[in-house]
Design a protein around this motif. Structure first.
Motif, short mmCIF file in Angstrom:
data_model
loop_
_atom_site.label_atom_id
_atom_site.label_comp_id
_atom_site.label_asym_id
_atom_site.label_seq_id
_atom_site.Cartn_x
_atom_site.Cartn_y
_atom_site.Cartn_z
N TYR A 1 42.19 45.38 33.21
CA TYR A 1 41.39 45.41 34.40
C TYR A 1 40.17 46.32 34.11
O TYR A 1 40.40 47.48 33.34
CB TYR A 1 42.23 46.27 35.64
N THR B 1 42.14 37.39 45.56
CA THR B 1 43.61 38.01 45.35
C THR B 1 43.48 39.12 46.39
O THR B 1 44.27 39.94 46.45
CB THR B 1 43.75 38.68 44.07
N SER B 2 42.76 39.05 47.41
CA SER B 2 42.39 40.04 48.37
C SER B 2 43.05 40.00 49.82
O SER B 2 43.36 38.85 50.06
CB SER B 2 40.84 40.41 48.53
N VAL C 1 41.84 44.42 46.88
CA VAL C 1 41.78 43.28 46.03
C VAL C 1 42.66 43.59 44.90
O VAL C 1 42.73 44.61 44.26
CB VAL C 1 40.45 43.24 45.46
N GLY D 1 43.44 43.53 41.67
CA GLY D 1 42.73 43.12 40.64
C GLY D 1 43.49 42.57 39.45
O GLY D 1 42.91 41.71 38.46
N SER E 1 46.33 41.08 39.78
CA SER E 1 47.29 40.05 40.26
C SER E 1 48.65 40.16 40.03
O SER E 1 49.66 39.29 39.85
CB SER E 1 46.82 38.42 39.54
N ASN F 1 39.69 37.91 41.64
CA ASN F 1 39.69 39.05 41.85
C ASN F 1 38.27 39.56 42.05
O ASN F 1 38.07 40.89 42.27
CB ASN F 1 40.27 39.82 40.44
#
Length: 506
Positions: free
Chosen positions: A162, A266-267, A404, A406, A408, A494
């Motif tokens: 990330y 993904t948020s 989010v 980020g 996942s 993301n």
């Protein structure tokens, strides 16, 4: 090399789109010089990777820096700055670095830079929560790094993929006295050129990049908060790529010089209730609020169907989400019953929102829903920086926000947002404190067995449904408008896109 895939790679593959059609004459100058301008909804707080876990900052950080690992199109962890990696024991990770990788100042990446960077991450609020499992990190020669953990950590490699965990040059950071928020320098495909007061940040292509070099010469990020202003700038060719409000997607699609992209993210958007304040300490009152909100109305009226009702705080695209639970229904009568049961007499509250028109529209629907059950909700609108500061300090009743995932992985949601050890600005702004919940998310973090992690996260989400420290609202699509001269744009769930791979259509 040991490598486990914990979620469906298809979701992280992104959506690659190719523009087509004629070229806008207003952007011909940019086309010739291969300059691309991207608009952000707000000014980034800092270009220091470890300072703020927020999309405007990380969107730019992604272009300037690299991480030890990245996630490939199949959802697997693969090396980026690393050459190889291996868990020699469940709590000892050995990493070999690529040789010849150069920072933008000409310094070669060495193990000492990685050690310095990770130690720095463990001291910064935004990254400490993600790396508190690290017991020690040390160099093994010039290109080897050994990370020892307090306990096994399933999310670690995803965390180290990330942008928040980007690798810095030790010498440069020390020279700058850690003040790199407006003077970034990394190993990435683009080099930092100018801060422009954060309103217009200029990057240029890194000709000495160790990977695939950028296809454009210059990348500019402009902060334009208003949706209508961003759309107008897109239509006139002042900018090439931007997020657009759902209501503006049709306008983009009807313009022969533009095209639109809508994709799942993904948020999760949600309401945070301040459990340090009355009446939000009262569980019946919190449950009354949850049953009072018509989430589907928000999806239909604000997002025009380009979103879905949220059952749980963990987005369904994220490993660990359990969509079979958390289905608190919209039921005004039940909400009134809980409200009476709560015994709360003072029914005037404030809902805080940042100055985002779409989020404000959602807040207005929530306001109307609460009025129907006898709660007077006032909306307080503040600019982005103030919003972050006030919510971190607990200076709010309720705020509408988004998160989010980020990496996942559910760990990046359930641990920092709600674990009791991270109350306040560290992440748990609801000030939620539940020992059973803590144990479950700790198990999800330390177990390396996917089935055990899934079970723990499911039980944790069941507790959240019952306690309602947060009220999940909806999972939104991201909507973007692009000039048709832009091709090979890859939309990432993301929301942190790689602009080095985009090209300009001749």
């Amino acid at each position: 090399m040991k490598n486990k895939k914990y979620f469906l790679g298809l979701l992280l593959a992104g959506i690659t789109v190719t523009g087509c059609g004629s070229k806008d004459s207003s952007s011909s100058k940019n086309n010739e010089s291969k300059i691309v301008t991207v608009s952000l909804g707000s000014k980034p707080k800092s270009l220091d990777p470890t300072m703020y876990n927020e999309i405007p900052s990380l969107s730019i950080v992604k272009q300037i820096y690299n991480t030890l690992f990245k996630i490939d199109s199949n959802g697997n962890i693969v090396p980026e700055l690393a050459e190889s990696f291996e868990y020699v024991t469940p709590t000892e990770l050995v990493i070999k670095l690529k040789k010849g990788v150069k920072f933008h100042n000409g310094e070669e990446l060495k193990a000492s830079d990685v050690v310095f960077s990770i130690k720095r991450m463990t001291e910064k609020p935004a990254t400490k929560v993600m790396l508190d499992v690290v017991q020690s990190v040390e160099a093994d020669g010039e290109y080897g790094v050994i990370i020892k953990l307090k306990e096994p950590s399933a999310p670690l490699l995803f965390t180290l993929s990330y942008p928040l965990t980007a690798i810095l040059n030790e010498k440069y950071i020390l020279e700058k006295g850690n003040n790199i928020g407006t003077d970034a320098m990394g190993t990435g495909a683009f080099k930092y050129a100018n801060w422009g007061d954060g309103e217009k940040i200029q990057l240029v292509a890194n000709e000495n990049y160790f990977g695939d070099k950028a296809k454009i010469d210059e990348l500019i990020f402009r902060a334009i908060p208003e949706n209508t202003s961003r759309l107008a700038a897109l239509e006139t060719g002042e900018i090439d790529i931007t997020t657009v409000a759902p209501i503006d997607v049709q306008t983009v699609e009807s313009n022969n010089e533009l095209y639109a992209v809508s994709f799942p993210t993904t948020s999760t958007e949600y309401l945070t209730l301040n459990m340090n304040r009355e009446p939000f300490k009262n569980k019946e009152f919190r449950k009354a609020l949850h049953h009072a909100i018509d989430k589907q109305s928000i999806v239909d009226a604000v997002y025009l169907g380009k979103a879905s009702v949220a059952n749980t705080i963990v987005n369904p695209t994220v490993f660990g989400s359990d969509q079979t639970i958390g289905k608190t229904d919209y039921n005004p009568e039940k909400a009134k019953e809980y409200l009476e049961k709560s015994g709360v007499k003072n029914r005037t509250i404030k809902i805080m929102s940042n100055d985002n028109s779409v989020r404000l529209q959602a807040a207005q629907i929530v306001q109307a829903n609460l009025k129907e059950i006898g709660i007077n909700a006032e909306i307080e609108t503040v600019e982005w920086g103030t919003y972050l500061q006030m919510t971190a300090q607990g200076d709010y009743d309720i705020f509408i926000g988004g998160w989010v995932a980020g990496t996942s992985d559910a760990d990046i949601v359930l641990f920092p947002l709600l674990h009791s050890s991270y109350k306040g600005g560290a992440g748990n702004r609801a000030n939620f404190d539940n020992k059973d919940y803590d144990k479950l998310v700790e198990l999800g973090r330390t177990s390396t067995e996917p089935s055990e992690r899934l079970k723990a996260y499911s039980e944790a989400q069941t507790i959240l449904e019952e306690e309602s420290p947060l009220i999940p609202l909806y999972y939104k699509n991201e909507n973007m408008g692009l000039n048709k001269r832009i091709t090979n744009f890859e939309a990432m769930p993301n929301l942190i896109h790689d602009y080095s791979i985009i090209e300009i259509k001749d």
